[in-house]
Design an enzyme around this catalytic site. Structure first.
Site, PDB file in Angstrom:
ATOM      1  CD  GLN A 193       0.533  -8.866  -2.414  1.00  0.00           C
ATOM      2  OE1 GLN A 193       1.192  -9.374  -3.068  1.00  0.00           O
ATOM      3  NE2 GLN A 193      -0.656  -8.289  -2.736  1.00  0.00           N
ATOM      4  CG  ASP A 218      -1.831  -1.236   1.144  1.00  0.00           C
ATOM      5  OD1 ASP A 218      -2.311  -1.624   0.376  1.00  0.00           O
ATOM      6  OD2 ASP A 218      -2.025  -1.793   2.470  1.00  0.00           O
ATOM      7  CE  LYS A 239       3.090  -2.322  -4.519  1.00  0.00           C
ATOM      8  NZ  LYS A 239       2.678  -1.967  -3.186  1.00  0.00           N
ATOM      9  N   GLY A 284      -4.379  -4.210  -4.434  1.00  0.00           N
ATOM     10  CA  GLY A 284      -5.358  -3.280  -4.722  1.00  0.00           C
ATOM     11  C   GLY A 284      -4.541  -1.870  -5.086  1.00  0.00           C
ATOM     12  CG  HIS A 285      -2.701  -0.655  -8.031  1.00  0.00           C
ATOM     13  ND1 HIS A 285      -1.645  -0.875  -7.195  1.00  0.00           N
ATOM     14  CD2 HIS A 285      -2.014  -1.299  -8.913  1.00  0.00           C
ATOM     15  CE1 HIS A 285      -0.621  -1.690  -7.475  1.00  0.00           C
ATOM     16  NE2 HIS A 285      -0.792  -1.899  -8.555  1.00  0.00           N
TER      17      HIS A 285
HETATM   18  P1  IMP Z   1      -2.771 -12.868   1.934  1.00  0.00           P
HETATM   19  O1  IMP Z   1      -1.637 -12.205   0.757  1.00  0.00           O
HETATM   20  O2  IMP Z   1      -4.092 -12.485   1.690  1.00  0.00           O
HETATM   21  O3  IMP Z   1      -2.339 -14.350   2.055  1.00  0.00           O
HETATM   22  O4  IMP Z   1      -2.349 -12.004   3.247  1.00  0.00           O
HETATM   23  C1  IMP Z   1      -1.162 -12.141   4.075  1.00  0.00           C
HETATM   24  C2  IMP Z   1      -0.662 -10.708   4.699  1.00  0.00           C
HETATM   25  O5  IMP Z   1      -0.396 -10.038   3.462  1.00  0.00           O
HETATM   26  C3  IMP Z   1      -1.701 -10.091   5.526  1.00  0.00           C
HETATM   27  O6  IMP Z   1      -1.199  -9.341   6.676  1.00  0.00           O
HETATM   28  C4  IMP Z   1      -2.660  -9.227   4.551  1.00  0.00           C
HETATM   29  O7  IMP Z   1      -2.965  -8.141   5.066  1.00  0.00           O
HETATM   30  C5  IMP Z   1      -1.156  -8.639   3.748  1.00  0.00           C
HETATM   31  N1  IMP Z   1      -1.441  -8.231   2.450  1.00  0.00           N
HETATM   32  C6  IMP Z   1      -1.796  -8.906   1.252  1.00  0.00           C
HETATM   33  N2  IMP Z   1      -2.092  -8.224   0.023  1.00  0.00           N
HETATM   34  C7  IMP Z   1      -1.864  -7.028   0.608  1.00  0.00           C
HETATM   35  C8  IMP Z   1      -1.626  -5.418  -0.235  1.00  0.00           C
HETATM   36  O8  IMP Z   1      -2.120  -5.499  -1.457  1.00  0.00           O
HETATM   37  N3  IMP Z   1      -1.307  -4.468   0.536  1.00  0.00           N
HETATM   38  C9  IMP Z   1      -0.931  -4.720   2.037  1.00  0.00           C
HETATM   39  N4  IMP Z   1      -1.048  -5.921   2.466  1.00  0.00           N
HETATM   40  C10 IMP Z   1      -1.421  -7.036   2.078  1.00  0.00           C
END
Ligand code: IMP
Length: 430
Positions: free
Chosen positions: A222, A13, A16, A40-41
């Site tokens: 991420q 977040d 990017k 998510g963007h």
């Molecule tokens: P998962 O990717 O859904 O398995 O989540 C694993 C961890 O990564 C959790 O702490 C999520 O909140 C975090 N996470 C996954 N995608 C994002 C993102 O796009 N932005 C910020 N945190 C993320």
């Protein structure tokens, strides 16, 4: 050859999407190489807001957009995203989807929720999109790939094998009804038919583009601290958001990557659970959250907020071989006195300027802060570095000094006019 990887230098977040959106105007190809609909963007283009999850930000510029083999794809969510873009007049015919990307099924989402429930107090705070279970299947060699969706009989065989195991668990352990093979099969054969025109060998496509000198931008999802190997394991995602992930997830060799830019906010945010040494659980944190609109694009969750952490930035620089930094949300710190950034941690009486060996130690790490003078005003657009208040200029210079990275891009608001490009991040700074 002209290639750049853009990676999150914190916990995701960092903005990017906005950075790649600005750069996309100057490139030929934009590539997503890991993650899935957990990303998510939010982009603001000509006053219009777009929320993208699986489609690369380059789509809004009509560039070639590649979804690489390292991505896990949720076909239903993806097709919905395409439909939404189309309905707003955005052409989507330049999207290329890797035949080798893995597919997310409804049972992955169900397993994601189940695993989180089972973890109890040690939950990770996943996005619930089935990411971990889809990557687990890939590693366990029982994943189903995009190419399989194009061969109904192959798909049926693989799905049948997976459901045999899964339905046994559902029925015998949980006492609930299992998934219907025919229903799932028919639905995914349908997705395969709709996706077929987009599916190709994207490694071939990318290597051809690089060979003819196209400018290629690899867009990480991420962030470094969520990297499966280099993040705060196990509080991480299941893919490789660091720059090396761009090679694995696209089929482009490391000798073809020229530069890597980290993206950071002028403070830190994190969604989900896990250690966060500079977290602010006070009014300063609330101030930043509200001013910065820090609520998840994918889940809507309020994000955890903290001061900038230069230990994290140095770690990011190291493990991704970063050559520059994009610094976002500098405007959000306006009105805070003083502003702070962590330069190291005190852990059990010992000072650390890099991450400790034991991730658990980060829970009790006490940040060592450098305090700087704040500022009360910020211009609405940015044409030169000198447009910034002096204190904000000093803040940026301190970030450069402590991270060891030159700031190539600087942003003070959501629109493109609020972003200053100080030098081309495709070229290493000299
Ligand atoms: P998962 O990717 O859904 O398995 O989540 C694993 C961890 O990564 C959790 O702490 C999520 O909140 C975090 N996470 C996954 N995608 C994002 C993102 O796009 N932005 C910020 N945190 C993320």
């Amino acid at each position: 050859m002209s290639t750049l990887v853009v990676v999150g230098a914190q916990w995701g977040d960092e903005g990017k999407g906005k950075v790649t959106d600005v750069l996309a105007a100057t490139v030929d190809v934009v590539v997503r190489y890991q993650g899935g609909p957990n990303a998510g963007h939010t982009l603001v283009v000509r006053g219009e807001k777009y929320k993208l999850h699986q489609v690369p930000a380059g789509i809004l510029h009509g560039k070639e957009c590649v979804i690489g083999n390292g991505v896990v794809l949720d076909p239903q969510a993806f097709l919905q995203e395409l439909q939404e873009l189309r309905s707003r007049g955005v052409a989507v015919d330049r999207i290329h989807l890797s035949h080798a990307a893995h597919v997310i099924f409804p049972y992955h989402q169900w397993l994601d929720e189940l695993e989180e429930e089972r973890r109890g107090a040690n939950r990770l705070g996943t996005t619930g999109r089935g990411i971990g279970p889809a990557y687990s299947d890939k590693v366990a060699r029982m994943g189903i790939r995009v190419a399989d969706l194009l061969r109904p009989e192959t798909l049926k065989d693989k799905l049948a094998r997976n459901l045999e195991q899964l339905n046994h668990l559902l029925e015998q352990v949980y006492g609930v009804e299992g998934y219907s093979l025919d229903e799932l099969w028919e639905r995914y054969v349908g997705y395969g038919e709709t996706l077929a025109p987009y599916v190709t060998d994207t490694a071939q496509l990318l290597n051809r583009a690089i060979a003819k000198g196209d400018r290629v931008l690899f867009e990480g999802a991420q962030g470094t601290m969520l990297d499966l190997d280099h993040g705060t394991y196990p509080y991480v995602t299941s893919s490789y958001p660091t720059a090396g992930g761009a090679c694995l997830g696209s089929g482009v060799g490391p000798t073809h990557i020229e530069a890597a830019m980290g993206v950071a906010k002028a403070y830190t945010s994190r969604v989900g659970d896990g250690p966060f040494p500079t977290e602010l659980k006070d009014q300063v944190g609330d101030y930043i959250r509200e001013k910065g609109g820090e609520y998840g694009t994918t889940t809507g969750r309020p994000r955890r907020i903290g001061w900038l952490d230069t230990v994290v930035l140095r770690h990011s620089r190291l493990v991704s071989g970063l050559t520059s930094l994009a610094l976002n949300h500098l405007d959000t710190l306006t009105g805070l006195h003083p502003v702070k950034m962590a330069v190291g941690y005190r852990i059990g009486g010992q000072v650390w300027e890099s991450l400790p060996l034991h991730m658990e130690d980060l829970f009790g790490a006490e940040p060592i802060y450098e305090e700087l003078e704040g500022w009360d005003e910020m211009p609405s657009s940015l044409r030169s570095f000198e447009d910034l208040p002096l204190q904000a200029q000093r803040y940026v210079q301190k970030v450069e000094e402590l991270s060891g990275l030159p700031v190539a891009m600087l942003s003070i608001g959501p629109g493109r006019e609020a972003t200053l490009v100080r030098f081309d991040p495709f070229k290493a700074y000299t």
